[in-house]
Design an enzyme around this catalytic site. Structure first.
Site, PDB file in Angstrom:
ATOM      1  N   ASP A  19      83.087 -12.129 -44.124  1.00 43.92           N
ATOM      2  CA  ASP A  19      83.119 -12.868 -42.871  1.00 43.92           C
ATOM      3  C   ASP A  19      83.681 -14.258 -43.183  1.00 43.92           C
ATOM      4  OD1 ASP A  19      80.849 -12.851 -40.017  1.00 43.92           O
ATOM      5  OD2 ASP A  19      82.816 -13.758 -40.290  1.00 43.92           O
TER       6      ASP A  19
HETATM    7  C1  GLC Z   1      83.033 -15.101 -37.199  1.00 50.05           C
HETATM    8  C2  GLC Z   1      82.183 -13.878 -36.952  1.00 50.05           C
HETATM    9  C3  GLC Z   1      82.915 -12.590 -37.153  1.00 50.05           C
HETATM   10  C4  GLC Z   1      84.357 -12.777 -36.772  1.00 50.05           C
HETATM   11  C5  GLC Z   1      84.972 -13.720 -37.768  1.00 50.05           C
HETATM   12  C6  GLC Z   1      86.441 -14.001 -37.469  1.00 50.05           C
HETATM   13  O1  GLC Z   1      82.288 -16.091 -37.849  1.00 50.05           O
HETATM   14  O2  GLC Z   1      80.945 -13.781 -37.634  1.00 50.05           O
HETATM   15  O3  GLC Z   1      82.255 -11.597 -36.366  1.00 50.05           O
HETATM   16  O4  GLC Z   1      85.037 -11.532 -36.780  1.00 50.05           O
HETATM   17  O5  GLC Z   1      84.259 -14.953 -37.855  1.00 50.05           O
HETATM   18  O6  GLC Z   1      86.557 -14.713 -36.282  1.00 50.05           O
END
Ligand code: GLC
Length: 735
Positions: A264
Site C-alpha cells: 500500500d
Molecule cells: C491508499 C489506500 C489504498 C489505495 C492506495 C493508492 O492509501 O489504502 O486502498 O489503493 O493508497 O491510492
C-alpha cells in the site's frame, strides 16, 4: 492448493529470458511505483523512466500523458519494458456506481461484475491498466470509515462479490485493451483495525484470520485476480507488508498465487514507523524477504536494495523472483505487444448505457427497512403536495460516496430534481434543506421545514452522512446520525405528516432512536451517479425495493462490533435472561440479573439483521427440508424450502442458506451464510428453492491450517435474513 492465476509457461520463459538481460539497477527499477506528474511528464520522471528506474506509475488519467510515459519506457529505455498504470477505480470511473457496500446490498454478483466491467472500460480509455480493487476486507465495525469500500461483514458474500469484481475488471482476457488488472486488497485483516480507527493495530486470532479474513482473498485468487495489495495494519506484531506468513506461506505456497504483490502507499517505509525496523534499509530488506514485488510511492527499494544485495542481506535470487512476477504480469497484460491506448476505440464515458447500468445497480442496492401502514409506494395520482427535506436531498457530490477520483458530479442526478422530473407539474414539491450539512447544528431552517411538511401528503427526509465522513482515515466514534438530523426528524415527525426517511451513508448507522419516529425508511449506501432516479422509482413503486443488508445495523454505537456470525460463547443470552436496565429491581442482588452475554442498556439484537430487506409485498418460507438425513464425505445433500409471495406485488427475493456446525474442533459461529439465490415471484407464486451443499461447504480451516469437514450433525436454515428460524438437520457421516 487452489488454482492460482497461473501464467502460461511460455510467458514465464519470456520473462526469464528478459530477466537474464537486466542489470541490477534495471531489476530494482521494475519494483518502483511512482506518482505521476498529472497531465504532464515532469523531467525527473522522464529521466527515471528512460534510465529504467520506474516499473509502474500511479494516478495518471490523461491518455496522452500515459501514452507519452509508455513511449519513453518502450522506445527510450534500454530494454523497452512497458509500465503498469494504476488508479483507484473502486466503484466507478466517470460513471459512478453505488459504493461497494451498496453494491453488496444488491446481493447480486452480476451487478458487481457489470459495474466493474463498465468501470474498467472507462478507465482503460484513459490508459489505466491496473485498478486497486476489489477491497475484500471484512467490515464488522462501522466506526471504521473503510467499511464503505468493502462488501460487508460476511466472508461468503464478500467472496462471491469479490470474485465477480475480478471478473468484471479483468474480463476474459487480461491482454484485451479494455481489461484492467484487479487487485485484492488489503491483505489481510485490515477490517479488524482496533476500535474502528483506521491504520490501528489489529488483534486477530489465527483461527479467525483463516476462517473470516482470508477466504475472500483466496476466492479472488481462484477467480484469477492478478495482483494483491498489502495492508497498512500490523497483525500480531508483524505488519502485513513484512509478513512472510501472509505473503509467502499463505499467498504463494498454500494458494499458489503467481501474480504481483504491491505494497500500500508508503507502507514499506512505514515498517520503521511501526517499529519493526530501524529505517528504510531494514524496511526494504523485510519487505523483499516477505515478498512485496512493487513498492508504492516510497523508495526504500530504490535507495537500499542494491546495497542489500551487494552485502548479501538480500539474495539476488529473491530480487529475481520479485521482478519475474512483474514481468510475467506485464506479458500477460499484453503490454509488450500493445502498450499504447487508442481512446477512440472506447465508448463515450458516462454514456446512456453506462448511466442506465448505474441506475439499475442503485435500484438493486437500496434497502427498504420499514414501511408501516403501507405508506410506500407513494401513489402519484393521489399526491398533491410533497415536502422534500434534509441536507442530502440535492447533493450531486455527496451521493457519489468515497473514493471518487474520476467521478463527475455533473453527471449525478440527485433525489430532488429526479422527483420533480418524475412528478411533473401536477404535484407540488416543496424543498427545504433544514440543515446546511449533515454535521450542522444550525436549526434556523427548522421552522420552514416544519411548515413545508405540515399538511403535505408526505414528508421525504433525505439524511445521513456526507461522502467525506466515510472512506480512508474517516472514522467516527459515534455512528448515530451526525449533527442535528435527529432533531430535524423529530420536528418533522411531530407534524403528523407521513415521514419517509431516506438514509444515505457510507456505513451502517445506529438508528434506534430514529426509526420508530418515521413511517417508512430506506437505506441507500451512497448510491452513485444515478442514486436520485433510483430512489424515486422505488418510492413511487416503478421499481420494487430489493436490497438486502450486507451488514447488521446496530441499535447504538456501543453494540459495535455486531455481526450475525458471532460465536455462541459459554453463556449465550437467551430471552429469559435478557433484562432491560430500567426493569432491574432496586437493590437487586449480584447474581439475580444478567449472567449471560448481553448489555444491560440495549437489546443484544441488531436494529436490523444481516440479509434483511423488505419488499412492497410479503414473502413466506415454508417446508425447509433436506434431500436426505445425511451425506457421506465427498458427497452432496440438497436443502430446499418453499417460497411464496403472499402479497399483491412482485418480489425480488434473496433466499439465504445459513449453516451451523454445532460441535467441532474449533468453536464455530452460531450460523454462517453458505449460499443465496435470487428469485422473482409474482403475486401468489410459490417456488421451491434448492441448494446443493457439498462437503467442502461444511468445512472450515482447522487447527492445523488445513480445510476440514468434521463428521457429525449440522443445522441449516433457509430464509430471508440471518434470523431465519426454520431449521433442518442432517449429518456428515464418518469417513
Ligand atoms: C491508499 C489506500 C489504498 C489505495 C492506495 C493508492 O492509501 O489504502 O486502498 O489503493 O493508497 O491510492
Amino acid at each position: 492448493m487452489t488454482q492460482s492465476t497461473f501464467a502460461p509457461r511460455a510467458l514465464v520463459e519470456r520473462a526469464q529470458a528478459l530477466l537474464a538481460e537486466m542489470s541490477l539497477e534495471e531489476k530494482i527499477g521494475q519494483l518502483q511505483m511512482v506518482q505521476s506528474g498529472g497531465w504532464h511528464v515532469p523531467d525527473h520522471l522522464r529521466d527515471a523512466i528512460r534510465e529504467g528506474r520506474v516499473g509502474s506509475v500511479i494516478n495518471e488519467v490523461d491518455v496522452n500523458t500515459v501514452n507519452e510515459l509508455q513511449r519513453i519506457a518502450v522506445q527510450e529505455s534500454r530494454l523497452g519494458i512497458p509500465l503498469l498504470v494504476g488508479r483507484d477505480v473502486i466503484h466507478g470511473f466517470k460513471t459512478v456506481f453505488p459504493i461497494p457496500l451498496g453494491q453488496a446490498a444488491a446481493w447480486d454478483p452480476a451487478v458487481v461484475e457489470r459495474g466493474a466491467r463498465i468501470s474498467a472500460r472507462e478507465a482503460a480509455a484513459c490508459g489505466v491498466n491496473w485498478t486497486f480493487a476489489p477491497m475484500l476486507d471484512i467490515g464488522r465495525d462501522p466506526r471504521w470509515g473503510r467499511v464503505a469500500e468493502g462488501y460487508g461483514e460476511d466472508p461468503y458474500l464478500t467472496s462471491v462479490l469479490g470474485a465477480a469484481a475480478v471478473r468484471g475488471f479483468q474480463g476474459t482476457d487480461l491482454s484485451a485493451p479494455d481489461s484492467v488488472a484487479a487487485c485484492a486488497k488489503h491483505f489481510a485483516g485490515y477490517g479488524a483495525s482496533e476500535a474502528g480507527k483506521d491504520y490501528n493495530t489489529t488483534n486477530i486470532p489465527l483461527n479467525e484470520m483463516r476462517n473470516v479474513h482470508l477466504p475472500p482473498f483466496e476466492a479472488a485468487i481462484r477467480a484469477g485476480c492478478a495482483t494483491v495489495m498489502t495492508s497498512f495494519s500490523d497483525i500480531d506484531g508483524i505488519p502485513a507488508t513484512a509478513s512472510e506468513f501472509l505473503l509467502r506461506e499463505t499467498l504463494r505456497e498454500r494458494w499458489g498465487f503467481d501474480g504481483v504483490v504491491v505494497s500500500d502507499w508508503d507502507a514499506v517505509r512505514q515498517l520503521a514507523v511501526h517499529g519493526l525496523t530501524a529505517g528504510d534499509r531494514g524496511s526494504a530488506q523485510a519487505a523483499a524477504l516477505a515478498g512485496v514485488d512493487i513498492e508504492m510511492a516510497s523508495t526504500a527499494y530504490a535507495d537500499h536494495l542494491a546495497s542489500l544485495i551487494r552485502e548479501g542481506d538480500v539474495s539476488e535470487e529473491i530480487l529475481d523472483g520479485l521482478v519475474r512476477n512483474i514481468l510475467v504480469l506485464k506479458l500477460r497484460m499484453g503490454l509488450f505487444e500493445d502498450p499504447y491506448t487508442d481512446a477512440s476505440q472506447f465508448p463515450t464515458p458516462a454514456n446512456a448505457a453506462h448511466l442506465r447500468a448505474a441506475q439499475e445497480a442503485a435500484v438493486a442496492s437500496i434497502v427498504l427497512l420499514k414501511n408501516s401502514a403501507g405508506v410506500l409506494p407513494l401513489h402519484r395520482e393521489r399526491l398533491e403536495r410533497v415536502a422534500v427535506l434534509g441536507p442530502l436531498a440535492d447533493e450531486r457530490h455527496e451521493q457519489l460516496g468515497t473514493w471518487i477520483f474520476d467521478g463527475d458530479p455533473e453527471h449525478s442526478v440527485p433525489f430532488l430534481p429526479a422527483l420533480r422530473e418524475r412528478l411533473g407539474e401536477d404535484v407540488q414539491v416543496d424543498y427545504v434543506r433544514g440543515l446546511p450539512t449533515t454535521r450542522s447544528h444550525d436549526r434556523h431552517e427548522f421552522e420552514a421545514a416544519v411548515q413545508a411538511a405540515t399538511g403535505a401528503d408526505a414528508a421525504i427526509l433525505v439524511v445521513g452522512e456526507e461522502a467525506i465522513l466515510s472512506g480512508e482515515a474517516h472514522c467516527r466514534a459515534d455512528i448515530s446520525l451526525p449533527g442535528a438530523q435527529e432533531a430535524l426528524i423529530e420536528a418533522i415527525a411531530a407534524t403528523g405528516t407521513p415521514v419517509v426517511l431516506v438514509v444515505m451513508a457510507g456505513r451502517a448507522l445506529a438508528l434506534e432512536s430514529v426509526v420508530p419516529r418515521v413511517h417508512a425508511a430506506l437505506y441507500a449506501f451512497h448510491p452513485g451517479t444515478m442514486g436520485g432516479p433510483a430512489l424515486v422509482d422505488i418510492l413511487l413503486g416503478v421499481e420494487e425495493p430489493r436490497g438486502r443488508l450486507p451488514v447488521s445495523l446496530p441499535r447504538v454505537t456501543g453494540q459495535v462490533p455486531i455481526y450475525y456470525a458471532h460465536k455462541r460463547t459459554g453463556k449465550p443470552a437467551t430471552p429469559d435472561t435478557i433484562i432491560r436496565m430500567e426493569d432491574i429491581p432496586a437493590r437487586a442482588t449480584q447474581l439475580s440479573v444478567g449472567n449471560t452475554s448481553f448489555h444491560l442498556d440495549v437489546h443484544p439484537s441488531p436494529l436490523f439483521p444481516f440479509g434483511f430487506g423488505l419488499s412492497y409485498s410479503h414473502v413466506q418460507y415454508s417446508d425447509v427440508r433436506a434431500s436426505a438425513g445425511n451425506l457421506a464425505p465427498g458427497g452432496e445433500i440438497v436443502l430446499m424450502a418453499d417460497v411464496t409471495n403472499t402479497g399483491p406485488r412482485t418480489i425480488h427475493e434473496v433466499a439465504q442458506l445459513y449453516l451451523c456446525d454445532p460441535v467441532a474442533s474449533l468453536t464455530r459461529p452460531v450460523r454462517q451464510l453458505i449460499g443465496f439465490k435470487r428469485l422473482t415471484l409474482h403475486p401468489g407464486e410459490r417456488r421451491t428453492v434448492h441448494f446443493t451443499v457439498t462437503t467442502e461447504q461444511l468445512s472450515f480451516i482447522g487447527r492445523d491450517g488445513s480445510r476440514v469437514a468434521e463428521p457429525g450433525q449440522f443445522h441449516a436454515w433457509i430464509g430471508g435474513d440471518a434470523t431465519a428460524d426454520q431449521r433442518v438437520e442432517f449429518s456428515l457421516l464418518e469417513q
